[in-house]
Design an enzyme around this catalytic site. Structure first.
Site, mmCIF file in Angstrom:
data_model
loop_
_atom_site.group_PDB
_atom_site.id
_atom_site.type_symbol
_atom_site.label_atom_id
_atom_site.label_comp_id
_atom_site.label_asym_id
_atom_site.label_seq_id
_atom_site.Cartn_x
_atom_site.Cartn_y
_atom_site.Cartn_z
ATOM 1 N N MET A 1 14.391 -39.439 -20.709
ATOM 2 C CA MET A 1 14.035 -40.842 -20.422
ATOM 3 C C MET A 1 13.740 -41.622 -21.691
ATOM 4 S SD MET A 1 11.549 -39.982 -17.158
ATOM 5 C CE MET A 1 10.706 -38.679 -18.081
ATOM 6 N N ASP A 51 16.567 -40.332 -5.305
ATOM 7 C CA ASP A 51 16.437 -41.446 -6.244
ATOM 8 C C ASP A 51 17.741 -41.619 -7.010
ATOM 9 O OD1 ASP A 51 16.391 -39.579 -8.433
ATOM 10 O OD2 ASP A 51 14.270 -39.232 -8.002
ATOM 11 N N ALA A 110 18.201 -31.324 -16.822
ATOM 12 C CA ALA A 110 19.151 -32.184 -17.533
ATOM 13 C C ALA A 110 19.333 -31.743 -18.979
ATOM 14 C CB ALA A 110 18.667 -33.636 -17.483
ATOM 15 N N GLU A 142 70.529 -34.804 17.779
ATOM 16 C CA GLU A 142 70.558 -33.343 17.856
ATOM 17 C C GLU A 142 69.166 -32.815 17.531
ATOM 18 O OE1 GLU A 142 73.145 -31.693 18.843
ATOM 19 O OE2 GLU A 142 74.579 -33.373 18.819
ATOM 20 N N LYS A 172 14.162 -44.312 -8.673
ATOM 21 C CA LYS A 172 13.264 -45.060 -9.524
ATOM 22 C C LYS A 172 14.052 -45.472 -10.737
ATOM 23 C CE LYS A 172 9.430 -41.949 -8.424
ATOM 24 N NZ LYS A 172 8.493 -40.964 -9.029
ATOM 25 N N GLY A 205 16.913 -35.198 -9.347
ATOM 26 C CA GLY A 205 17.819 -34.892 -10.433
ATOM 27 C C GLY A 205 17.204 -33.846 -11.349
#
Length: 460
Positions: free
Chosen positions: A383, A248, A332, A44, A270, A301
């Site tokens: 860093m 990077d 950052a 149906e 890097k 970044g």
């Protein structure tokens, strides 16, 4: 990405739909709009489905499903109320290597139906990979209100002129730039306003005046600390225009995925003591690519001018007369501090902030340590993961108390973010035990004590 979005041509293709209820009717409506040669198998079917089949020339096979119903088909959709039948259809289709969709059962689907914004021939598909159809429909409604219906006419207009423009501008990059100018300029506005004759005249005039060579441009874009939502509107827009993207390891994958699919991507380093491409070669590469007439994005970044060596790169561009733009990003230091719940300044803790590099050179860090002694100033070291023991030793040696609070933030603003907090005399042991991975950022000062009460993001 769990599914690959594709646009499937179904014009006159043999498609089978098993099930004729309300859900099956919705799927049939889409399939018939796409031009499929549809056969519905069900004892149906709804009255609407019966009318749709009559209108579009589809077929109703009034019977229960059999495995032989799949023979000769291109696509299979199952929308029966019986789970066992749906599972059998999935098994049979899979054995025949046929794409199959079992409605409301993502685990039994090799393809799924997205929510669609239809501005034929322009189509926008939104999918939640089967997780939340309601969310996909919500986004579709939002786009429905933001994408005018006339965009379909604009797509038709561009299609009619595609070969004409290709003949006039055979080189790919100049041709793409020409089309970008058309789609963002007055020609497109004429089409959207229903004045296509005027648009055709204007396009021909622009083709006649097209220069053989387009001057390239370089965009130094700050990608922020990792979270793609922290990108600026301008950064996202320019990233979408790039022919080439230099990036990077500090650039997160979700941000890189915001670039055009056909853009060339060049990884340029890097990591500590391992630069995939030396900085001088990066500088020259930007010049060379731009002189080829390409739009080049140097994706960095954080912010290009905060320990990003952006100044060196644009200095060479300026010497060679290459046009460039610099797009600031959230550095950052700011991003990490905010996501870690560590205010860089606070009336009760710090009235100034100092940014410094913690990068080792020949086993030491060449800083004027006497300037880092104020207890009302926050110090942020970039860093500094490898140089952390030297940083702590020098600060204590020059007079900072050994119990001065300090925090190391790993992969800030991403879902992998982690905050390691301690003091100058304990943080080295904490880091040695927890073994965080770069990129990291170090924050020194009494504001670090606010982390426990103000932290709101990630695993702290």
């Amino acid at each position: 990405m769990q599914y690959l979005p594709v646009c499937l041509r179904l014009k006159d293709a043999p498609v089978i739909l098993v099930g004729g209820g309300t859900v099956g009717t919705r799927k049939a409506r889409l399939l018939l709009r796409a031009g499929a040669n549809l056969t519905v198998v069900a004892p149906e079917i709804s009255s609407e489905l019966e009318s749709l089949l009559a209108e579009h020339g589809g077929t109703w096979q009034r019977s229960e499903y059999r495995e032989t119903d799949l023979h000769g088909r291109m696509l299979v959709v199952a929308a029966t109320p019986e789970q066992s039948v749906n599972e059998q259809i999935h098994a049979d289709a899979t054995a025949l290597n046929l794409p199959v969709n079992v409605v409301d059962s993502p685990a039994l689907c090799s393809f799924i139906f997205p929510s669609i914004v239809d501005r034929d021939p322009l189509l926008i598909a939104i999918s939640s990979s089967g997780r939340s159809p309601v969310l996909a429909r919500k986004l579709r409604r939002k786009l429905e209100s933001e994408v005018p219906g006339a965009y379909g006419a604009l797509a038709e207009f561009a299609g009619r002129y595609r070969d004409r423009v290709k003949e006039a501008i055979p080189e790919e990059t100049p041709r793409r730039l020409f089309w970008e100018q058309i789609m963002e300029g007055t020609v497109a506005e004429q089409v959207l306003g229903g004045r296509e004759s005027r648009a055709e005249q204007m396009l021909e005039e622009q083709l006649a005046n097209t220069q053989a060579h387009y001057v390239g441009e370089v965009y130094l874009i700050g990608a922020g600390p990792g979270d793609p939502d922290l990108m600026t509107f301008k950064a996202a827009r320019l990233l979408q225009t790039a022919d080439v993207v230099l990036y990077d390891r500090l650039v997160s994958e979700p941000i890189l995925e915001m670039s055009r699919r056909d853009a060339e991507r060049i990884y340029v380093g890097k990591r500590r003591d391992d630069h995939a491409v030396p900085q001088e070669q990066i500088n020259q590469l930007l010049v060379d690519l731009a002189k080829e007439g390409k739009r080049v994005v140097r994706l960095k970044g954080g912010d290009p001018f905060v320990f990003g060596r952006g100044g060196e790169e644009i200095e060479l561009l300026a010497q060679h007369g290459v046009p460039f733009q610099v797009v600031p990003g959230i550095t950052a230091g700011n991003g990490a501090a905010c996501y870690a719940g560590i205010p860089l300044t606070h009336r009760d803790h710090a009235q100034s902030v100092r940014f410094a590099t913690g990068h080792l050179r020949d086993g030491t860090i060449n800083l004027d340590w006497g300037k880092f002694l104020s207890e009302t100033e926050t110090v942020v070291f970039y860093m500094g993961l490898v140089g952390l023991p030297v940083i702590c030793e020098k600060l204590i040696e020059h007079g900072r108390p050994a119990n001065t609070p300090i925090a190391l933030i790993e992969r800030a603003t991403t879902k992998e973010q982690r905050v390691l907090a301690g003091t100058l005399d304990t943080i080295v042991d904490i880091v040695e035990r927890e073994k965080p991975r770069a990129p990291t950022l170090i924050i020194l000062g009494s504001v670090v004590t606010l982390h426990d009460s103000l932290s709101w993001f990630g695993d702290s």
